[in-house]
Write a protein that holds these residues in place. Structure first.
Motif, PDB file in Angstrom:
ATOM      1  N   TYR A  18      21.077 -11.030  19.931  1.00 35.39           N
ATOM      2  CA  TYR A  18      20.628 -11.986  19.494  1.00 35.39           C
ATOM      3  C   TYR A  18      20.148 -11.949  17.823  1.00 35.39           C
ATOM      4  O   TYR A  18      19.899 -10.899  17.532  1.00 35.39           O
ATOM      5  N   GLU A 146      15.634 -16.474  26.074  1.00 36.27           N
ATOM      6  CA  GLU A 146      16.888 -17.098  25.558  1.00 36.27           C
ATOM      7  C   GLU A 146      18.226 -16.395  26.157  1.00 36.27           C
ATOM      8  O   GLU A 146      19.205 -16.707  26.490  1.00 36.27           O
ATOM      9  N   GLN A 172      19.985 -19.338  26.670  1.00 34.82           N
ATOM     10  CA  GLN A 172      21.266 -19.526  26.073  1.00 34.82           C
ATOM     11  C   GLN A 172      22.466 -18.469  26.365  1.00 34.82           C
ATOM     12  O   GLN A 172      23.577 -19.259  26.428  1.00 34.82           O
TER      13      GLN A 172
END
Length: 825
Positions: A18, A146, A172
């Motif tokens: 990320y 996430e 995510q």
């Protein structure tokens, strides 16, 4: 069992952190990866925010290892040998957002250490030695999570309750490695709430598990990535030097080693029109061509709009007729497709791409040497054939079916002739963007190139093009990139490119900036890393609409010609890319490396007009000052006297006293009128005989020998005197004897070729007052420099210095001193 090699391939491919795991501009980064560390170093800065300890030999983590890193945001411990982590390991790291523990030897997936780092957003614990994927309660406290990566190298089972701690979280992306899955409860994966899902599929040995996993995967997220499709697993043949796929490419049976492909094909049949997947990625595939086409056909019939296939190995290629399909596919992308058989029927592969009806077609890094012109009815808006071996000889030549094509990318191929490339586009009526960079393009002759009129963006960078490329450009181009070629100049005689707005000419061999008169709408110009020294003065005037300029890394010569260019940042609205650090002087040597903004050349130095005005003004002012000095201070007289004194001194110094006549007794014989005797006695004699170095002066009344004739005495005195001084005045002109003395003295000068006459003008004598019989006096006054007696007392000191310098020479002392004076009778 899965080999360690395949484990590494999987984890390296999907370790896409990320964005927060990457350092920001001002983050404090400490990188100690691949340094054979066995423990966490103790001498690390406690201000560290990004810490990388990956690929070491760390076995244990102690309670105090990270206790002082209160600002730590990202920690990478992947590829170590960590077996256990205590619950309080990260209790001091409340700012920790990114944690990578993949490729270690963790056994307990309860992960109690997560209770201390509830601010985590990214967590990777894939490829450890977990015996199950039953997540502990600690995961439920990760309120900001996430991105999550899960997986194990051990054989595992997966049931619904295993993922329950994260079932309520909207993530995510979730990646789950199920390569070693041995048991699966249907519906387990559907508890996930994620925008993107990545599944490493189970081994083909568990076909029933494969179908269950894929069914759930198709109904979780609209973006799905599947990895590990391998039809050649468990190849029965015992091979020593080649893998199963290579072996299958050599045998004739179409169902040789890839006999398990039907299981994958059946699993994809569950991708019906009711699944959620619209963006599908298939990565690391090993299968035969028939299975590849079959799976593709199933996907095209589904609701998938974007299909990305990456790293495909085709073991066998056999004829397979794929019918024309009406699909809803928007993007079909294939990258790194490797056809293992050496001899392949190319028409089979070309037919596959011929029937595809997608808006965007991408076939990259796949060794393609050709692409057929598609049949009518295609909907291509973009075709990307980058990183292949395509040549321009026949590619899309006379192809009239690409009626919707807007973007064509042929980057990094083997295109050779620019003319053929232009000819390829002539029927592409909607083409706007063409990228043929990183090829071998040349233009071997100047000729009109038949570009399509719709082309507005053209990338010709990294080729072998020269100045002639400007004769072969589309007339409506707006963005032109010809960087990294062999261009020396932009020709002045070329067709106007009135539509051109962006021109990229960096890394060529330009000797000067281009003239924008042919590019009247140019807004962006890149000419960095060329060879120009002094940009032309007309450049700014011709580029009126320029807003962005990159002229960095050129060998600038820092002279007056560069002054306007160096002030461009201050005086114009143009944005200078790389200013000021990339703009430095290369010449002259004393300024080499100096920033252009630090060079300050004065207006006087660089302006010829201003310099001329200053010089002329100074000359006029000097003339006025000299005129005033001449008027009020009689400067010409002083200058003349100083000049005479200098000349006389020089002649006196050159005169050798040993070469003088032994008969010389006197320094000077003085001839004057009796009416001027008072000046001689009161001024002349005291200043010559009494002051400074005394001189011996011959005066008539003192040194004429009685009994001798006057003429004889005159001649005798002149012969024994080094100089003859004549005191000139109107009285002198009226004296006959003075005339005789002047005659004899001048006669001596002519005979001895010396310069012994000294004329002192006591009072001004106009030439017209001198009688004609004194023609010799007129001649002397016209040719010879004479001394004027100044009435101003301030000037008289210079007069006497001048006279003494004229006759100041050493004479042998006479045995009998006498003086000689002549006055007019």
């Amino acid at each position: 069992m899965v080999t360690i090699v395949s484990s590494f391939v999987w984890i390296l491919m999907f370790r896409t952190c990320y964005n927060l795991c990457f350092p920001a501009k001002n983050d404090v980064v400490t990188n100690i990866s691949s340094s054979s560390q066995s423990t966490v170093p103790k001498n690390l800065s406690n201000l560290t925010q990004i810490l990388d300890l990956s690929e070491n030999n760390i076995i244990g983590i102690h309670m105090q290892d990270f206790a002082f890193f209160h600002q730590l945001k990202s920690l990478n411990l992947s590829f170590n040998k960590i077996r256990n982590l205590a619950a309080a390991t990260f209790r001091s790291n409340q700012e920790l957002e990114c944690l990578d523990l993949s490729m270690n030897e963790l056994v307990n997936i309860e992960c109690h250490f997560l209770l201390s780092v509830t601010s985590l957003k990214y967590l990777d614990i894939s490829y450890n030695n977990f015996l199950s994927l039953t997540l502990g309660k600690a995961f439920s406290f990760l309120k900001d999570l996430e991105y999550l990566r899960l997986g194990s190298r051990k054989t595992i089972k997966l049931q619904k309750n295993d993922l329950e701690p994260i079932s309520g979280k909207h993530l995510q992306e979730v990646s789950v490695g199920l390569k070693t899955l041995s048991e699966y409860e249907p519906g387990t994966l559907q508890v996930l709430r994620t925008a993107k899902l990545h599944i490493v599929l189970p081994s083909i040995n568990y076909a029933n598990l494969l179908e269950r996993v894929m069914y759930d995967a198709f109904n979780i997220s609209d973006t799905l990535k599947l990895s590990g499709i391998d039809c050649c697993q468990n190849c029965s043949e015992k091979l020593s030097n080649i893998d199963c796929c290579q072996y299958c490419s050599l045998i004739t049976s179409s169902r040789g080693c890839c006999r398990h492909c039907n299981r994958y094909i059946n699993s994809f049949k569950m991708l019906d029109k009711f699944s959620k997947v619209t963006n599908l990625s298939l990565q690391y595939l090993t299968l035969d061509w028939n299975a590849f086409e079959s799976i593709s056909e199933i996907i095209w019939s589904s609701m998938v709009k974007n299909l990305n296939i990456f790293n495909v190995k085709i073991c066998q290629v056999t004829p397979f007729i794929l019918g024309h399909l009406e699909t809803t596919l928007k993007t079909f992308a294939v990258r790194q497709i490797d056809v293992v058989p050496f001899y392949v029927n190319q028409s089979v592969i070309y037919h596959f791409f011929d029937v595809i009806k997608a808006e965007n077609l991408m076939v990259c890094e796949s060794g393609m040497i050709f692409m057929t012109c598609p049949n009518k009815g295609n909907t291509y808006k973009l075709i990307d054939l980058s990183d292949n071996s395509v040549t321009s000889d026949f590619l899309f030549q006379d192809c009239q079916t690409l009626n919707s094509l807007e973007t064509l990318i042929l980057q990094q191929n083997k295109l050779g002739q620019l003319f053929e490339v232009s000819n390829m586009t002539k029927y592409m009526k909607t083409l706007k963007h063409l990228d043929v960079s990183q090829n071998q393009l040349i233009l071997d002759e100047i000729r009109v190139c038949p570009w399509t009129n719709s082309l507005t963006k053209l990338n010709l960078s990294s080729n072998r093009l020269t100045d002639s490329v400007f004769t072969c450009l589309p007339s409506n181009v707006e963005v032109l990139d010809v960087q990294k070629n062999d261009i020396f100049s932009v020709p002045k005689m070329l067709n106007n490119l009135n539509m051109l707005k962006e021109l990229y000419l960096g890394t060529n061999k330009l000797a000067n900036l281009p003239d924008c008169s042919k590019f009247i709408n140019l807004e962006i110009l890149f000419v960095e890393a060329n060879a120009f020294h002094e940009p032309s003065s007309s450049f700014l005037q011709s580029c009126q609409r320029l807003t962005v300029l990159n002229a960095a890394s050129n060998p600038f010569t820092c002279t007056c010609n560069l002054r306007d260019f160096s002030r461009m940042k201050e005086n114009t609205h143009i944005e200078m890319i790389g200013w000021p650090k990339s703009y430095r002087c290369a010449y002259p040597d004393n300024l080499k490396g100096t920033l252009l903004e630090d060079i300050h050349l004065s207006e006087v130095t660089c302006s010829t007009t201003l310099l001329l005005v200053i010089v002329l003004g100074s000359m006029i002012a000097l003339t006025i000052v000299i005129g005033l000095m001449c008027h009020f201070l009689d400067l010409p007289w002083y200058l003349r006297m100083i000049w005479q004194w200098t000349q006389m001194k020089r002649r006196t110094m050159k005169t050798d006293s040993h070469q003088l006549s032994e008969n010389l007794v006197y320094h000077a014989f003085v001839s004057y009128s009796q009416h001027d005797s008072s000046w001689v006695k009161e001024q002349l004699l005291p200043n010559l005989e009494e002051k400074g170095s005394p001189l011996r002066i011959c005066l008539h009344e003192r040194n004429f020998i009685p009994g001798k004739g006057i003429i004889e005495n005159i001649i005798n005195c002149i012969d024994k005197s080094y100089k003859s001084i004549f005191v000139l005045s109107p009285n002198f002109i009226q004296s006959e004897w003075c005339h005789y003395e002047l005659y004899f003295a001048q006669h001596q000068v002519l005979n001895e070729q010396s310069d012994n006459l000294i004329l002192i003008v006591l009072e001004p004598i106009p030439q017209y007052l001198i009688p004609s019989k004194y023609y010799k006096l007129k001649s002397l006054m016209a040719k010879k420099t004479y001394l004027e007696w100044p009435s101003d007392k301030n000037k008289q000191r210079l007069f006497w210095a001048n006279l003494q310098a004229t006759i100041g020479i050493n004479l042998t002392a006479p045995s009998e001193e006498f003086f000689c004076v002549n006055t007019d009778q």
